[in-house]
Scaffold this motif. Structure first.
Motif, PDB file in Angstrom:
ATOM      1  N   ALA A 125      -6.274   4.750  -3.056  1.00  0.00           N
ATOM      2  CA  ALA A 125      -4.907   4.077  -3.859  1.00  0.00           C
ATOM      3  C   ALA A 125      -4.026   3.297  -2.913  1.00  0.00           C
ATOM      4  CB  ALA A 125      -4.297   5.167  -4.240  1.00  0.00           C
ATOM      5  N   THR A 126      -3.941   3.799  -1.715  1.00  0.00           N
ATOM      6  CA  THR A 126      -2.965   3.045  -0.747  1.00  0.00           C
ATOM      7  C   THR A 126      -3.302   1.604  -0.503  1.00  0.00           C
ATOM      8  OG1 THR A 126      -3.864   4.204   1.343  1.00  0.00           O
ATOM      9  CG2 THR A 126      -1.788   4.893   0.376  1.00  0.00           C
ATOM     10  N   LEU A 127      -4.733   1.394  -0.436  1.00  0.00           N
ATOM     11  CA  LEU A 127      -5.441   0.155  -0.482  1.00  0.00           C
ATOM     12  C   LEU A 127      -5.159  -0.680  -1.513  1.00  0.00           C
ATOM     13  CD1 LEU A 127      -8.946   1.094   1.275  1.00  0.00           C
ATOM     14  CD2 LEU A 127      -6.771   0.491   2.569  1.00  0.00           C
ATOM     15  N   ILE A 128      -4.672  -0.348  -2.704  1.00  0.00           N
ATOM     16  CA  ILE A 128      -4.806  -1.115  -3.936  1.00  0.00           C
ATOM     17  C   ILE A 128      -3.699  -2.174  -3.797  1.00  0.00           C
ATOM     18  CG2 ILE A 128      -4.138  -1.316  -6.409  1.00  0.00           C
ATOM     19  CD1 ILE A 128      -5.739   1.755  -6.785  1.00  0.00           C
ATOM     20  N   PRO A 129      -2.449  -1.626  -3.587  1.00  0.00           N
ATOM     21  CA  PRO A 129      -1.476  -2.856  -3.447  1.00  0.00           C
ATOM     22  C   PRO A 129      -1.589  -3.766  -2.121  1.00  0.00           C
ATOM     23  CG  PRO A 129      -0.366  -0.652  -2.892  1.00  0.00           C
ATOM     24  CD  PRO A 129      -1.777  -0.329  -3.534  1.00  0.00           C
ATOM     25  N   MET A 130      -2.423  -3.009  -1.181  1.00  0.00           N
ATOM     26  CA  MET A 130      -2.579  -4.023  -0.133  1.00  0.00           C
ATOM     27  C   MET A 130      -3.552  -4.926  -0.383  1.00  0.00           C
ATOM     28  SD  MET A 130      -4.235  -2.826   3.710  1.00  0.00           S
ATOM     29  CE  MET A 130      -5.829  -3.225   3.520  1.00  0.00           C
ATOM     30  N   MET A 131      -4.758  -4.765  -0.725  1.00  0.00           N
ATOM     31  CA  MET A 131      -5.681  -5.622  -1.315  1.00  0.00           C
ATOM     32  C   MET A 131      -5.407  -6.683  -2.141  1.00  0.00           C
ATOM     33  SD  MET A 131      -9.100  -3.455  -0.424  1.00  0.00           S
ATOM     34  CE  MET A 131     -10.327  -4.093   0.686  1.00  0.00           C
ATOM     35  N   THR A 132      -4.587  -6.115  -3.257  1.00  0.00           N
ATOM     36  CA  THR A 132      -4.507  -6.794  -4.421  1.00  0.00           C
ATOM     37  C   THR A 132      -3.329  -7.780  -4.261  1.00  0.00           C
ATOM     38  OG1 THR A 132      -3.374  -5.203  -5.485  1.00  0.00           O
ATOM     39  CG2 THR A 132      -5.800  -5.553  -5.767  1.00  0.00           C
ATOM     40  N   LEU A 133      -2.216  -7.202  -3.797  1.00  0.00           N
ATOM     41  CA  LEU A 133      -0.816  -8.078  -3.674  1.00  0.00           C
ATOM     42  C   LEU A 133      -0.446  -8.347  -2.118  1.00  0.00           C
ATOM     43  CD1 LEU A 133       0.659  -5.762  -6.320  1.00  0.00           C
ATOM     44  CD2 LEU A 133       0.011  -7.883  -6.932  1.00  0.00           C
ATOM     45  N   GLY A 134      -1.058  -7.675  -1.269  1.00  0.00           N
ATOM     46  CA  GLY A 134      -0.736  -7.840   0.062  1.00  0.00           C
ATOM     47  C   GLY A 134       0.334  -7.164   0.365  1.00  0.00           C
ATOM     48  N   ILE A 135       0.660  -5.933  -0.390  1.00  0.00           N
ATOM     49  CA  ILE A 135       1.975  -5.095   0.080  1.00  0.00           C
ATOM     50  C   ILE A 135       1.454  -3.690   0.511  1.00  0.00           C
ATOM     51  CG2 ILE A 135       3.645  -3.810  -0.876  1.00  0.00           C
ATOM     52  CD1 ILE A 135       3.680  -5.800  -3.353  1.00  0.00           C
ATOM     53  N   PRO A 136       1.573  -3.203   1.895  1.00  0.00           N
ATOM     54  CA  PRO A 136       0.897  -2.255   2.333  1.00  0.00           C
ATOM     55  C   PRO A 136       1.672  -0.870   1.919  1.00  0.00           C
ATOM     56  CG  PRO A 136       2.305  -3.222   3.923  1.00  0.00           C
ATOM     57  CD  PRO A 136       2.297  -4.272   3.049  1.00  0.00           C
ATOM     58  N   GLY A 137       0.523   0.086   1.367  1.00  0.00           N
ATOM     59  CA  GLY A 137       1.333   1.303   0.869  1.00  0.00           C
ATOM     60  C   GLY A 137       2.045   2.248   1.770  1.00  0.00           C
ATOM     61  N   ASP A 138       1.774   2.141   2.951  1.00  0.00           N
ATOM     62  CA  ASP A 138       2.303   3.012   3.978  1.00  0.00           C
ATOM     63  C   ASP A 138       2.087   2.434   5.449  1.00  0.00           C
ATOM     64  OD1 ASP A 138      -0.516   3.605   4.837  1.00  0.00           O
ATOM     65  OD2 ASP A 138      -0.243   5.698   3.808  1.00  0.00           O
ATOM     66  N   VAL A 139       2.630   2.967   6.630  1.00  0.00           N
ATOM     67  CA  VAL A 139       2.497   2.436   7.973  1.00  0.00           C
ATOM     68  C   VAL A 139       0.964   2.490   8.342  1.00  0.00           C
ATOM     69  CG1 VAL A 139       3.483   2.640  10.082  1.00  0.00           C
ATOM     70  CG2 VAL A 139       4.464   3.619   8.482  1.00  0.00           C
ATOM     71  N   VAL A 140       0.092   3.247   8.043  1.00  0.00           N
ATOM     72  CA  VAL A 140      -1.129   3.180   8.435  1.00  0.00           C
ATOM     73  C   VAL A 140      -2.034   1.994   7.781  1.00  0.00           C
ATOM     74  CG1 VAL A 140      -3.541   4.257   8.309  1.00  0.00           C
ATOM     75  CG2 VAL A 140      -1.377   5.617   8.714  1.00  0.00           C
ATOM     76  N   THR A 141      -1.532   1.671   6.246  1.00  0.00           N
ATOM     77  CA  THR A 141      -2.115   0.599   5.617  1.00  0.00           C
ATOM     78  C   THR A 141      -1.539  -0.696   6.345  1.00  0.00           C
ATOM     79  OG1 THR A 141      -0.954   1.206   3.860  1.00  0.00           O
ATOM     80  CG2 THR A 141      -3.310   1.519   3.697  1.00  0.00           C
ATOM     81  N   ALA A 142      -0.400  -0.588   6.659  1.00  0.00           N
ATOM     82  CA  ALA A 142       0.468  -1.995   7.224  1.00  0.00           C
ATOM     83  C   ALA A 142      -0.552  -2.138   8.743  1.00  0.00           C
ATOM     84  CB  ALA A 142       1.748  -1.447   7.451  1.00  0.00           C
ATOM     85  N   VAL A 143      -0.940  -1.118   9.390  1.00  0.00           N
ATOM     86  CA  VAL A 143      -1.707  -1.477  10.528  1.00  0.00           C
ATOM     87  C   VAL A 143      -3.064  -2.074  10.250  1.00  0.00           C
ATOM     88  CG1 VAL A 143      -2.784  -0.697  12.621  1.00  0.00           C
ATOM     89  CG2 VAL A 143      -0.643   0.082  11.697  1.00  0.00           C
ATOM     90  N   MET A 144      -3.582  -1.634   9.043  1.00  0.00           N
ATOM     91  CA  MET A 144      -5.043  -2.045   8.414  1.00  0.00           C
ATOM     92  C   MET A 144      -4.881  -3.417   8.098  1.00  0.00           C
ATOM     93  SD  MET A 144      -7.334   0.979   7.178  1.00  0.00           S
ATOM     94  CE  MET A 144      -6.217   2.343   6.260  1.00  0.00           C
ATOM     95  N   MET A 145      -3.743  -3.782   7.386  1.00  0.00           N
ATOM     96  CA  MET A 145      -3.504  -5.064   6.859  1.00  0.00           C
ATOM     97  C   MET A 145      -3.399  -6.073   8.017  1.00  0.00           C
ATOM     98  SD  MET A 145      -0.611  -6.223   4.334  1.00  0.00           S
ATOM     99  CE  MET A 145       0.673  -6.922   4.674  1.00  0.00           C
ATOM    100  N   GLY A 146      -2.917  -5.594   8.888  1.00  0.00           N
ATOM    101  CA  GLY A 146      -2.599  -6.368  10.400  1.00  0.00           C
ATOM    102  C   GLY A 146      -3.985  -6.640  10.793  1.00  0.00           C
ATOM    103  N   ALA A 147      -4.894  -5.530  10.905  1.00  0.00           N
ATOM    104  CA  ALA A 147      -6.269  -5.733  11.343  1.00  0.00           C
ATOM    105  C   ALA A 147      -7.128  -6.946  10.444  1.00  0.00           C
ATOM    106  CB  ALA A 147      -7.144  -4.526  11.200  1.00  0.00           C
ATOM    107  N   LEU A 148      -6.855  -6.717   9.108  1.00  0.00           N
ATOM    108  CA  LEU A 148      -7.528  -8.048   8.246  1.00  0.00           C
ATOM    109  C   LEU A 148      -7.054  -9.196   8.854  1.00  0.00           C
ATOM    110  CD1 LEU A 148      -7.598  -6.381   4.694  1.00  0.00           C
ATOM    111  CD2 LEU A 148      -9.329  -7.010   5.768  1.00  0.00           C
ATOM    112  N   ILE A 149      -5.804  -9.390   8.700  1.00  0.00           N
ATOM    113  CA  ILE A 149      -5.135 -10.891   9.242  1.00  0.00           C
ATOM    114  C   ILE A 149      -5.619 -11.177  10.517  1.00  0.00           C
ATOM    115  CG2 ILE A 149      -2.967 -11.903   9.699  1.00  0.00           C
ATOM    116  CD1 ILE A 149      -1.616  -9.956   7.495  1.00  0.00           C
TER     117      ILE A 149
ATOM    118  N   GLY B 210      -0.252   7.329  -4.753  1.00  0.00           N
ATOM    119  CA  GLY B 210      -0.959   6.784  -3.427  1.00  0.00           C
ATOM    120  C   GLY B 210      -0.505   4.827  -3.831  1.00  0.00           C
ATOM    121  N   ALA B 211      -0.843   4.772  -4.915  1.00  0.00           N
ATOM    122  CA  ALA B 211      -0.959   3.313  -5.436  1.00  0.00           C
ATOM    123  C   ALA B 211       0.760   2.588  -5.484  1.00  0.00           C
ATOM    124  CB  ALA B 211      -1.432   2.870  -6.870  1.00  0.00           C
TER     125      ALA B 211
END
Lengths: 158, 500
Positions: free
Chosen positions: B319-343, B270-271
């Motif tokens: 685990a998919t949140l690891i690259p999103m939260m630490t590096l700003g890289i979404p692990g999958d489409v769902v985390t990409a949407v969640m990253m959008g929510a954070l932004i 997942g990471a």
């Protein structure tokens, strides 16, 4: 059907499938190359793989027939096809076709009760439950989730 | 760090956050368990609601839906042989045979417990070692992705132990079907026969629903026919063990090693951005089968298999949140949407999230712990309601399942083409089952085929056509070696099983 006949037939069907896949890979994908790998490369590789597998299965079928000579004539395949599941499958296709031309409601309220009737369902309550669920699914998809289901023009609702 | 964890813990102690957690979990359970409705759909629908909330409540709402949605796909996979989410396709290999044996409740509870444990382990990893894993995960290039995909595809051998050749044919056909659509490198149409619908490729949901559910519907109809022919009662046989047999402590302890191992496999996979739950669930299944004391039970309803796939599946949630939260890289489409929510909430993603907004970030992570616990409690009730599905009239069940299959396939792209594709896959699945071809290799190949092909060609472009790139890169080499070893072990195991 005898088992060895099934094995032969199956390997021939797969062989035919592999050849068709190979022809499609050549005719349906434009040749272009970047770093030596064209869009055709993997589909061709895969179709060749299927052909090889089919040939191995054919050899296995021949070996089986040779080994069990005499006995092979008595070993029957366990695969039996009945017409009924295919009738239901045709009704499923009809359901999709009617949905295209007449919309979700008409398709669901004609074909699905027909399937239940063919399955010898005679309790009217189950037909009412079906009706309720058809409406519920429509409300959830169309109204709540805003995923419009296929409709015909009549008032824009069915 | 301890201060941040404590402040995060205090941060989530609010009624509003817990209410959102419950709402998110409920939405995830509903969306995940209905084939065709995806976790992504749930997140996208919930996203606008989060705008008016504080970032923590909003993120917890989305995380609740994400975790529960990932788990809930297993419910229908176990009960009616229809995976609610593509990742649950691995769960039905063992889950549905367990239901047929009358052990549905056992399987559902095992799936739930494994999911919750995996979710918690994944969260611990996110909390303590996220930056280390993230640095490793971003080292994945095309060569590494190819090796990872090959590792995933090597599972085909393991799941085809009954007949290797048939498994390989099924897998090859799956790869071929996955090539339909626009070529990802050259942009040309492949195997589309001039149809615009075919150009967008074959969607996974109609394929899965067709292969597993439509073929099962045809099987049920065949059973009716046989019963009528033999003048037997055709009313639905309520499985006596559905209400009865519960998961025992001994069974759970037997599977604990598998659950923990699979959780770590899920967390690792997942990471890596762009991999996903399907690969992790199948990889976990493969590993569980390889290391099991009873590999012969696999494929016939092994609880260990359900535990492995579900732990592997839910191990990715943190685990998919690891690259999103630490590096700003979404692990999958769902985390990409969640990253959008954070932004959208004005929060930075990447290292600044941990340094500038530490209390909030840790509160979100701690919240993920509670999400898993709430999921456990809610799912316990939900399962009880869902199990009743098996008790409804079987003839009505056929009609209802057909509605859900058709609407589920349609909902993916709002296209009737997907409904027809589902029917085609259904008839193919029925023939495959009749001739004893395993269906799982085809599904696995449909998922991993594009990843394998694209990364293979990208790697060759980078290396100017040299295959050495796959050996020169250490991560790629390791995965290829693991795949080779796994292949050899699987073949030996299959031989042993056949001899037995």
């Amino acid at each position: 059907m005898k088992l060895y006949v099934e094995k032969f037939m199956l390997s021939l069907i797969i062989l035919f499938t592999g050849i068709v896949m190979h022809i499609f890979a050549i005719t349906q994908i434009q040749e272009a190359s970047l770093a030596g790998v064209s869009p055709r490369a993997v589909p061709i590789m895969v179709s060749r793989g299927v052909i090889i597998m089919a040939l191995i299965m054919l050899i296995q079928a021949i070996v089986f027939y040779q080994k069990e000579r005499g006995e092979a004539d008595h070993v029957r395949s366990s695969v039996v096809f009945h017409r009924f599941p295919f009738t239901i499958f045709l009704l499923m296709v009809a359901y999709a076709v009617v949905m295209v031309f007449a919309g979700y409601f008409i398709a669901s309220l004609t074909i699905l009760p027909l399937i239940m009737f063919i399955l010898k369902e005679r309790n009217y309550k189950n037909y009412l439950i079906l009706l309720a669920i058809v409406v519920l699914v429509y409300l959830i998809m169309d109204v709540v989730l805003n995923i419009p289901l296929p409709k015909i023009g009549l008032f824009g609702i069915i | 760090m301890l201060t941040n964890i404590l402040s995060g813990f205090i941060g989530i102690l609010s009624l509003k956050v817990f209410a959102m957690m419950n709402l998110g979990v409920l939405a995830g359970l509903i969306f995940g368990s209905i084939p065709g409705l995806t976790v992504l759909m749930a997140i996208v629908l919930l996203l606008p609601i989060t705008f008016g909330m504080d970032p923590l409540a909003g993120m917890i709402l989305l995380l609740g839906a994400y975790c529960a949605g990932n788990y809930a796909g297993s419910i229908t996979a176990i009960l009616i042989n229809t995976p609610g989410t593509p990742a649950a396709a691995a769960t039905l290999i063992e889950g549905y045979p367990l239901t047929k044996k009358g052990k549905a409740v056992k399987a559902l509870n095992m799936a739930l417990i494994a999911s919750v444990i995996a979710g918690l382990i994944s969260t611990v990893v996110l909390l303590f070692v996220a930056p280390i894993i993230a640095t490793f995960a971003v080292k994945f290039g095309p060569a590494e992705f190819f090796a990872l995909a090959i590792f995933g595809l090597s599972i085909i051998i393991s799941v085809s132990s009954k007949n290797l050749l048939k498994g390989l044919v099924s897998g090859l056909i799956g790869i071929y079907i996955s090539m339909i659509g626009i070529d990802p490198i050259m942009g040309t149409a492949r195997l589309s026969f001039g149809s615009y619908n075919m150009m967008s490729g074959i969607n996974l949901v109609p394929a899965l629903v067709g292969v597993f559910s439509i073929s099962e519907l045809m099987n049920i109809c065949e059973d009716f026919w046989k019963k009528w022919k033999n003048h037997e009662d055709d009313s639905f046989e309520i499985s006596n063990a559905i209400e009865g047999e519960k998961l025992t402590r001994g069974e759970l302890l037997d599977c604990m090693k598998t659950i923990i191992k699979s959780s770590f496999i899920g967390t690792f996979i997942g990471a890596v951005p762009g991999t996903g739950a399907i690969l992790s669930s199948f990889a976990s299944y493969n590993e569980a089968k390889r290391s099991s004391k009873h590999p012969e039970e696999f494929g016939h309803g092994a609880l260990e298999g359900v535990a492995a796939t579900e732990a592997g599946n839910n191990g990715i949630t943190g685990a998919t949140l690891i690259p999103m939260m630490t590096l700003g890289i979404p692990g999958d489409v769902v985390t990409a949407v969640m990253m959008g929510a954070l932004i959208m909430h004005g929060l930075p993603v990447g290292p600044a999230l941990f340094s500038d907004h530490a209390p909030l970030t840790y509160a979100i992570i701690i919240g993920l712990f509670f999400v898993n616990i709430i999921m456990f409690l809610q799912a316990k009730v939900y399962i009880k309601l869902f199990v009743k599905i098996r008790n409804i009239n079987k003839k009505l069940f056929v009609a209802l399942l057909l509605i859900f299959c058709a609407v589920g396939a349609f909902a993916v792209n709002s296209s009737m083409f997907d409904v027809f594709a589902m029917l085609v896959f259904g008839i193919v699945g029925y023939f495959f089952l009749k001739f004893d071809f395993p269906l799982v290799p085809m599904v696995l190949a449909l998922v991993l085929g594009p990843l394998a092909e694209t990364s293979f060609r990208q790697a060759l472009i980078i290396s100017r056509g040299s295959l050495m790139i796959f050996i020169q890169k250490p991560i790629s080499l390791v995965f290829l070696l693991i795949s080779a070893i796994s292949l050899v072990i699987s073949v030996i195991q299959a031989r042993k099983l056949q001899n037995r």
